[in-house]
Design a protein around this motif. Sequence first.
Motif, PDB file in Angstrom:
ATOM      1  N   GLN A  13      -2.411  37.949  -0.160  1.00 13.51           N
ATOM      2  CA  GLN A  13      -3.430  37.114  -0.780  1.00 13.51           C
ATOM      3  C   GLN A  13      -3.105  36.583  -2.191  1.00 13.51           C
ATOM      4  OE1 GLN A  13      -7.177  39.175  -0.142  1.00 13.51           O
ATOM      5  NE2 GLN A  13      -7.784  37.898   1.591  1.00 13.51           N
ATOM      6  N   TYR A  14      -3.450  35.265  -2.438  1.00 16.40           N
ATOM      7  CA  TYR A  14      -2.965  34.855  -3.988  1.00 16.40           C
ATOM      8  C   TYR A  14      -4.175  34.278  -4.744  1.00 16.40           C
ATOM      9  CZ  TYR A  14      -0.880  32.305  -7.844  1.00 16.40           C
ATOM     10  OH  TYR A  14      -0.711  31.833  -9.107  1.00 16.40           O
ATOM     11  N   GLU A  22     -11.456  35.016  -6.088  1.00 21.22           N
ATOM     12  CA  GLU A  22     -11.165  33.854  -5.434  1.00 21.22           C
ATOM     13  C   GLU A  22      -9.628  33.796  -4.769  1.00 21.22           C
ATOM     14  OE1 GLU A  22     -12.292  30.594  -7.616  1.00 21.22           O
ATOM     15  OE2 GLU A  22     -14.379  30.901  -7.431  1.00 21.22           O
ATOM     16  N   PHE A  23      -9.409  34.172  -3.803  1.00 21.07           N
ATOM     17  CA  PHE A  23      -8.264  34.332  -3.021  1.00 21.07           C
ATOM     18  C   PHE A  23      -7.959  33.494  -1.908  1.00 21.07           C
ATOM     19  CE2 PHE A  23      -8.560  38.214  -5.523  1.00 21.07           C
ATOM     20  CZ  PHE A  23      -7.555  38.558  -6.097  1.00 21.07           C
ATOM     21  N   VAL A  24      -6.504  33.144  -1.735  1.00 23.37           N
ATOM     22  CA  VAL A  24      -6.227  32.488  -0.488  1.00 23.37           C
ATOM     23  C   VAL A  24      -5.183  33.254   0.110  1.00 23.37           C
ATOM     24  CG1 VAL A  24      -6.852  29.992  -1.255  1.00 23.37           C
ATOM     25  CG2 VAL A  24      -4.623  30.990  -1.524  1.00 23.37           C
ATOM     26  N   LEU A  62       7.453  35.378  -6.190  1.00 23.96           N
ATOM     27  CA  LEU A  62       6.294  36.166  -5.818  1.00 23.96           C
ATOM     28  C   LEU A  62       6.577  36.930  -4.279  1.00 23.96           C
ATOM     29  CD1 LEU A  62       3.216  34.320  -6.808  1.00 23.96           C
ATOM     30  CD2 LEU A  62       3.942  36.211  -7.985  1.00 23.96           C
ATOM     31  N   LYS A  63       7.109  35.991  -3.399  1.00 18.94           N
ATOM     32  CA  LYS A  63       7.374  36.602  -1.923  1.00 18.94           C
ATOM     33  C   LYS A  63       8.630  37.556  -1.992  1.00 18.94           C
ATOM     34  CE  LYS A  63       8.043  32.817   0.198  1.00 18.94           C
ATOM     35  NZ  LYS A  63       8.117  31.677   1.266  1.00 18.94           N
ATOM     36  N   SER A  91      -2.353  44.649  -8.014  1.00 19.89           N
ATOM     37  CA  SER A  91      -3.415  44.012  -8.948  1.00 19.89           C
ATOM     38  C   SER A  91      -2.518  42.845  -9.252  1.00 19.89           C
ATOM     39  CB  SER A  91      -3.646  44.809 -10.099  1.00 19.89           C
ATOM     40  OG  SER A  91      -2.570  45.192 -10.994  1.00 19.89           O
ATOM     41  N   GLY A  92      -3.301  41.734 -10.303  1.00 22.06           N
ATOM     42  CA  GLY A  92      -2.875  40.660 -10.749  1.00 22.06           C
ATOM     43  C   GLY A  92      -3.049  39.532  -9.558  1.00 22.06           C
ATOM     44  N   LYS A  93      -2.025  38.553  -9.586  1.00 25.03           N
ATOM     45  CA  LYS A  93      -2.493  37.271  -8.791  1.00 25.03           C
ATOM     46  C   LYS A  93      -1.993  37.632  -7.324  1.00 25.03           C
ATOM     47  CE  LYS A  93      -1.637  34.362 -12.770  1.00 25.03           C
ATOM     48  NZ  LYS A  93      -0.737  33.032 -13.356  1.00 25.03           N
ATOM     49  N   VAL A  94      -1.368  38.673  -6.999  1.00 30.20           N
ATOM     50  CA  VAL A  94      -1.074  38.808  -5.647  1.00 30.20           C
ATOM     51  C   VAL A  94      -1.820  40.317  -5.316  1.00 30.20           C
ATOM     52  CG1 VAL A  94       0.767  39.156  -4.021  1.00 30.20           C
ATOM     53  CG2 VAL A  94       0.844  37.323  -5.617  1.00 30.20           C
TER      54      VAL A  94
END
Length: 264
Positions: A13-14, A22-24, A62-63, A91-94
């Motif tokens: 999730q990002y 709030e993640f997608v 990121l991937k 942790s963080g954005k991913v």
Amino acid sequence: MIRESQGYFSLVQYSEFPERAEFVNIGVIVFAHASVFVKFSHRPRRAEQAFKIHLGNHFQHLKESMEDRLRHEFGNGWDREKIEKFIALRSGKVRLSPVRSVLVKDPEQLVSELFEKLVGEVPSSPRGPRPSTKLAQAFRSNGVEDFLVKPDPVHLSGGLKIEVPFAYQNGAFNLIDTVSLAGDPDKALNRASPHMIEGELLYQETALGRAARLVVVGDDAQAQDAEFVNMIAEQMDRHHVRFYTLDEIEPLVRDIRQNYVLHR
């Protein structure tokens, strides 16, 4: 006969703002048969749409970073405790969602099924004709296509080059180009601004010789607020650029037709 075996899966999730929780979903990981199976979104459209951002190549980084970490951590196998510890440290954005149990027959098929169900790809918007193609169609439908020429590139100081699809004479040599005003106003302004610089330089460097001016036709102007389009027109004029919109091109067509008779 292939028997079902115990496995686990977790969603990748990002979030641009992790503090908001709030993640997608951008990918899925399946732990099965002592291996790890991963499937990511090819493009970052879902995240970009959710957070109104542009990730570009950063999404690929990121991937690749996540894939490297998975290989390093689980290259020699996994167990549930090891998976949960790995997830807790993200942790963080991913991040990774809490692990969930699943029975596995074919892990590659399962990771694809979970991806389609829980992640999916956001379809790209069908691309319409390019602005230059639409401008050519407008000139053709107004009967002035044959009154135009394809000009040679114009070289300016500093190594700049103006290369446009159409030109015509009306006392000055008018170089006609197009710009898309679609989408976010900031991005539309970024696309329009180079034409202002080119137009000003063209005006200054040809003032004492064969006068030339840049003419810019804005496509998709109707998708923008009228105040924004007026601002673009005013800035173009300040930089000695004649500006029209594709849906209000009649004054330009009229000028081309009248001056063809005078200058042919």
